[in-house]
Design a protein around this motif. Structure first.
Motif, mmCIF file in Angstrom:
data_model
loop_
_atom_site.group_PDB
_atom_site.id
_atom_site.type_symbol
_atom_site.label_atom_id
_atom_site.label_comp_id
_atom_site.label_asym_id
_atom_site.label_seq_id
_atom_site.Cartn_x
_atom_site.Cartn_y
_atom_site.Cartn_z
ATOM 1 N N LEU A 308 0.807 -1.211 0.000
ATOM 2 C CA LEU A 308 0.000 0.000 0.000
ATOM 3 C C LEU A 308 0.845 1.268 0.000
ATOM 4 C CD1 LEU A 308 -2.947 1.242 0.428
ATOM 5 C CD2 LEU A 308 -2.133 1.598 2.777
ATOM 6 N N LYS A 309 0.534 2.177 -0.921
ATOM 7 C CA LYS A 309 1.058 3.548 -0.919
ATOM 8 C C LYS A 309 -0.134 4.455 -0.599
ATOM 9 C CE LYS A 309 4.663 1.577 -2.972
ATOM 10 N NZ LYS A 309 5.807 1.069 -2.211
ATOM 11 N N ALA A 310 -0.243 4.862 0.652
ATOM 12 C CA ALA A 310 -1.451 5.549 1.109
ATOM 13 C C ALA A 310 -1.716 6.841 0.356
ATOM 14 C CB ALA A 310 -1.351 5.825 2.614
ATOM 15 N N GLU A 311 -0.663 7.505 -0.124
ATOM 16 C CA GLU A 311 -0.838 8.793 -0.792
ATOM 17 C C GLU A 311 -1.446 8.655 -2.181
ATOM 18 O OE1 GLU A 311 2.002 7.596 0.343
ATOM 19 O OE2 GLU A 311 2.339 8.748 2.180
ATOM 20 N N THR A 312 -1.272 7.497 -2.814
ATOM 21 C CA THR A 312 -1.677 7.370 -4.217
ATOM 22 C C THR A 312 -2.628 6.215 -4.508
ATOM 23 O OG1 THR A 312 0.340 6.085 -4.640
ATOM 24 C CG2 THR A 312 0.439 8.458 -5.071
ATOM 25 N N ASP A 313 -2.615 5.172 -3.707
ATOM 26 C CA ASP A 313 -3.422 3.993 -4.015
ATOM 27 C C ASP A 313 -4.894 4.196 -3.695
ATOM 28 O OD1 ASP A 313 -1.769 1.975 -5.150
ATOM 29 O OD2 ASP A 313 -0.823 1.638 -3.195
ATOM 30 N N VAL A 314 -5.735 3.504 -4.439
ATOM 31 C CA VAL A 314 -7.145 3.329 -4.100
ATOM 32 C C VAL A 314 -7.350 1.829 -3.939
ATOM 33 C CG1 VAL A 314 -9.546 3.619 -4.806
ATOM 34 C CG2 VAL A 314 -7.850 5.391 -5.350
ATOM 35 N N TYR A 315 -7.754 1.445 -2.756
ATOM 36 C CA TYR A 315 -7.814 0.039 -2.363
ATOM 37 C C TYR A 315 -9.264 -0.410 -2.288
ATOM 38 C CZ TYR A 315 -7.724 -3.736 1.182
ATOM 39 O OH TYR A 315 -7.912 -4.890 1.894
ATOM 40 N N TRP A 316 -9.519 -1.660 -2.700
ATOM 41 C CA TRP A 316 -10.869 -2.198 -2.596
ATOM 42 C C TRP A 316 -10.817 -3.659 -2.197
ATOM 43 C CZ3 TRP A 316 -14.816 -3.147 -7.143
ATOM 44 C CH2 TRP A 316 -16.059 -3.506 -6.604
ATOM 45 N N CYS A 317 -11.307 -3.942 -0.993
ATOM 46 C CA CYS A 317 -11.549 -5.308 -0.552
ATOM 47 C C CYS A 317 -13.049 -5.529 -0.650
ATOM 48 C CB CYS A 317 -11.059 -5.506 0.886
ATOM 49 S SG CYS A 317 -11.546 -7.087 1.611
ATOM 50 N N THR A 318 -13.458 -6.559 -1.384
ATOM 51 C CA THR A 318 -14.878 -6.753 -1.682
ATOM 52 C C THR A 318 -15.640 -7.482 -0.582
ATOM 53 O OG1 THR A 318 -14.508 -8.856 -2.838
ATOM 54 C CG2 THR A 318 -14.339 -6.816 -4.143
ATOM 55 N N ALA A 319 -14.972 -7.811 0.526
ATOM 56 C CA ALA A 319 -15.616 -8.577 1.592
ATOM 57 C C ALA A 319 -16.636 -7.742 2.351
ATOM 58 C CB ALA A 319 -14.562 -9.104 2.566
ATOM 59 N N SER A 366 -6.508 0.601 -7.520
ATOM 60 C CA SER A 366 -5.173 0.072 -7.828
ATOM 61 C C SER A 366 -4.868 -1.241 -7.118
ATOM 62 C CB SER A 366 -4.097 1.107 -7.472
ATOM 63 O OG SER A 366 -4.241 1.560 -6.135
ATOM 64 N N ILE A 367 -5.596 -1.539 -6.027
ATOM 65 C CA ILE A 367 -5.413 -2.788 -5.291
ATOM 66 C C ILE A 367 -6.783 -3.419 -5.110
ATOM 67 C CG2 ILE A 367 -4.566 -3.865 -3.166
ATOM 68 C CD1 ILE A 367 -2.881 -1.293 -2.719
ATOM 69 N N LEU A 368 -6.936 -4.672 -5.553
ATOM 70 C CA LEU A 368 -8.217 -5.376 -5.458
ATOM 71 C C LEU A 368 -8.008 -6.685 -4.714
ATOM 72 C CD1 LEU A 368 -11.236 -5.592 -6.310
ATOM 73 C CD2 LEU A 368 -10.437 -6.837 -8.344
ATOM 74 N N TYR A 369 -8.829 -6.924 -3.690
ATOM 75 C CA TYR A 369 -8.731 -8.120 -2.848
ATOM 76 C C TYR A 369 -10.092 -8.782 -2.846
ATOM 77 C CZ TYR A 369 -7.036 -10.676 1.382
ATOM 78 O OH TYR A 369 -6.611 -11.620 2.294
#
Length: 673
Positions: A308-319, A366-369
């Motif tokens: 994770l790069k908190a300044e630039t990433d958009v994270y999505w956990c679908t749980a 940018s990150i998918l879980y």
């Protein structure tokens, strides 16, 4: 499991390994990765010093701890026990204090198309108001609060408000029945329930509050409820029954509350949450997690496993937050790390089958879980659907919930990850609290289908019946031989059950309940729950391996395999398969069905060996899945063994079992060979 799991090699696993590629880390990615190879060396040199550093760097302490681990009361651990902190402060306030109040914390997408953007400053105000509202209703430090909500911003706020007060939350998945809810309320001794009028699912509102009302109804012979108030979020506008003096609207309670609230500082071992998991027998187990160690490991794993790069990433956990993945990798891990993330209420196919990819494109995720079950569903729908959307923002992909078969892994990387995104295939449990075994992007050469190696600081091993580590190439039981910060501290109110369930099989060692195998490189391949490792004529066969072999055939979209009792072989392999469109048409008559099933049996024999040929293959329109996406193999075992089908109330669609059990699926007429 047989008496000596290492004496019989698992047929066909070597074939699967040799047919899958290994993907070395991209050097350009590795240079910028949060995790570096030196983490393994640091943890190996001094494991406790390693965890001490993570706790000091990733978590803010009101009172710094002086002792890292007290294991004198094993199997109950005490991590960082003399430190004090607050989980909500760590997830919200400290980011605002650091000048990041304007950073987006949550992008909310509702199934009907409504949206909401919440910054860390917004979240701080909402959590503070909610904490004040709960306190006004009598909730205090040490109380338990049950949360029964859809995936909403209010769901996250409710969890953090409880943590802010030092009250343990117990989230119950919104798909559970009133009976399941009642048992959890009673076991936890909850004083307050937070729910909603309802939520949206597949384009229509579904009710939630009636289940709460039913769960709280007095029953003859039952203990009186401990719940004093029900706090209700207005989501769908449905009419709901109302009990004056007990029921309170969420929005009215928060409007009346102050936006300032001082967090309650608690000891590191103070209870943070109780999360109930269903056992195969007996009442659900209330898995207890405490504060300091849990926050340390969720923050550490979220930062490094997902890079994770908190300044630039958009994270999505679908749980959903009703499961531990939603606790650790929607609420606590991401927010502790100051992440910007997406939360979505609804299903992947509402209002269309490209809904997830539309969201990825909209927010530049940018990150998918997500879960292998979802990936296999997308495979079944066809890659032309994600191909309509711009998924180029995705740079890290994750898998969670069960083993991902190599075919799905490759599809995920190629179609969703553009052929370049590293995939972190994670193994962990409700009980472990955080990820335990996983590749590290930028460090580990990934292998499709393998969780691979314990994370730095984790002592995981594959052992035989005598608890001896098996050699490379051997199979046995997955265990954890050293305590870890986010480990469960017990089963709520039942210490003996905790000891018997997790620590009695191998004294002093945590038994995860999963079978596993190490390949020639020493990497770990999960074989599924011990109950899902079959013994056919003395050979250990993994349901996961056979499912992978079936899905690799061009006919098959999805498969589930169970072991059925057999007088001759001990157990026999029974497979349930969903066929891809045109091939399903071929199996519409008896002759076509026999031809398809014979082809699949022979394919399994080529992939794994004749011993793994399914005795029966049943072609089905769907598989029984919970709303979290897990296949309920217990119900399929009932069908395979010609028993009455057990409780199906937690299925997303209980009619699936009626279709299967009524004979719409045709058994193979192929003879055993």
């Amino acid at each position: 499991m047989p008496e000596n799991p290492t004496t019989e090699p698992t047929p066909g696993l070597e074939n699967l390994l040799h047919e899958t590629r290994s993907f070395p880390p991209d050097p350009r990615f590795a240079e910028q990765a949060n995790a570096q190879a030196g983490l393994y060396d640091e943890a190996k040199a001094d494991r406790l010093a390693f965890w001490e550093r993570q706790a000091r760097e990733l978590v803010s302490w009101r009172t710094p701890f002086t002792e890292t681990l007290d294991w004198s009361g094993a199997p109950v651990a005490r991590w960082f026990a003399d430190g004090t902190l607050n989980a909500a402060y760590n997830a919200v306030d400290r980011h605002v204090e650091a000048g990041h109040g304007d950073r987006v914390a949550l992008h909310f997408e509702g199934e009907p198309g409504d949206t909401r953007t919440v910054t860390y400053a917004d979240l701080q105000r909402e959590v503070s108001r909610a904490a004040n509202a709960l306190a006004a209703l009598g909730v205090t430090t040490g109380d338990r609060v049950v949360i029964y909500l859809p995936m909403l911003v209010e769901s996250v706020v409710a969890m953090l408000a409880c943590a802010r007060l030092g009250a343990a939350h117990s989230v119950v998945f919104g798909g559970f029945s009133a009976d399941a809810l009642r048992s959890r309320i009673a076991d936890a001794g909850a004083t307050l329930v937070i729910t909603a009028d309802g939520g949206y699912r597949r384009g229509a509102p579904s009710a939630l509050k009636p289940a709460v009302d039913e769960a709280l109804e007095p029953r003859n012979g039952a203990e009186p409820t401990t719940v004093a108030h029900v706090l209700v979020v207005r989501r769908t506008g449905q009419d709901v029954a109302w009990t004056e003096g007990r029921d309170v609207w969420w929005h009215e309670a928060l409007e009346a509350a102050d936006v300032q609230h001082d967090p309650v500082w608690v000891e590191a071992e103070h209870p943070l949450f109780i999360l109930y998991t269903s056992g195969t027998t007996g009442k659900p187990k209330g898995i207890l997690h405490t504060t300091g160690g849990y926050l340390t490991q969720t923050a550490y794993t979220h930062r490094n496993v997902f890079d994770l790069k908190a300044e630039t990433d958009v994270y999505w956990c679908t749980a959903d937050i009703g499961w531990v993945t939603g606790h650790s990798y929607v609420v606590y891990g991401p927010l502790l790390n100051g992440a910007t993330q997406v939360i979505y209420e609804g299903t992947p196919d509402s209002p269309h089958q490209g809904r997830w990819w539309e969201i990825v494109e909209k927010y530049k995720v940018s990150i998918l879980y997500t879960a292998p079950t979802a990936i296999r569903t997308f495979m079944k729908w066809g890659e032309e659907i994600p191909d309509r959307f711009d998924l180029s923002s995705l740079r890290v992909l994750g898998s969670v919930g069960e083993s991902i078969n190599p075919e799905a892994w490759m599809w995920y990387r190629r179609v969703i990850g553009g052929g370049t995104a590293p995939i972190v295939d994670t193994w962990w449990q409700t009980e472990t609290g955080a990820i335990m075994v996983s590749p590290l992007p930028g460090v580990t050469a990934a292998k499709p289908g393998s969780a691979q190696v314990p994370l730095p600081g984790i002592a995981a091993e594959v052992v035989d019946d005598e608890a001896h580590p098996v050699p490379d190439g051997g199979g046995g039981y997955l265990v954890l031989s050293e305590p870890w910060p986010s480990m469960l501290r017990g089963i709520w109110g039942d210490l003996e059950r905790f000891k018997d369930t997790y620590w009695s099989r191998f004294p002093g060692i945590y038994f995860a309940g999963d079978g596993a195998k190490k390949d020639e490189d020493g990497d770990i391949w999960l074989l599924g729950r011990v109950d899902d490792v079959m013994n056919v004529s003395g050979h250990r066969l993994s349901t996961t391996e056979i499912e992978s072999a079936l899905v690799s055939h061009e006919y098959v979209a999805e498969a589930a395999v169970v072991g059925a009792a057999d007088d001759t072989t001990g157990q026999a392999v029974v497979a349930f398969v969903i066929l891809i469109g045109e091939f399903a048409d071929r199996a519409a008559d008896d002759a076509g069905a026999d031809a398809v099933q014979t082809a699949l049996r022979n394919h399994v024999a080529r992939q794994i060996g004749a011993i793994a040929k399914p005795r029966k293959i049943l072609v089905v329109p769907e598989l029984p899945k919970t709303r979290s996406g897990k296949i309920m193999r217990r119900l399929l075992r009932d069908v395979a063994e010609n028993r009455a089908v057990g409780d199906a109330t937690t299925l997303a669609d209980s009619s699936v079992m009626t279709l299967i059990a009524s004979g719409l699926a045709k058994p193979s007429t192929s003879s055993e060979d």
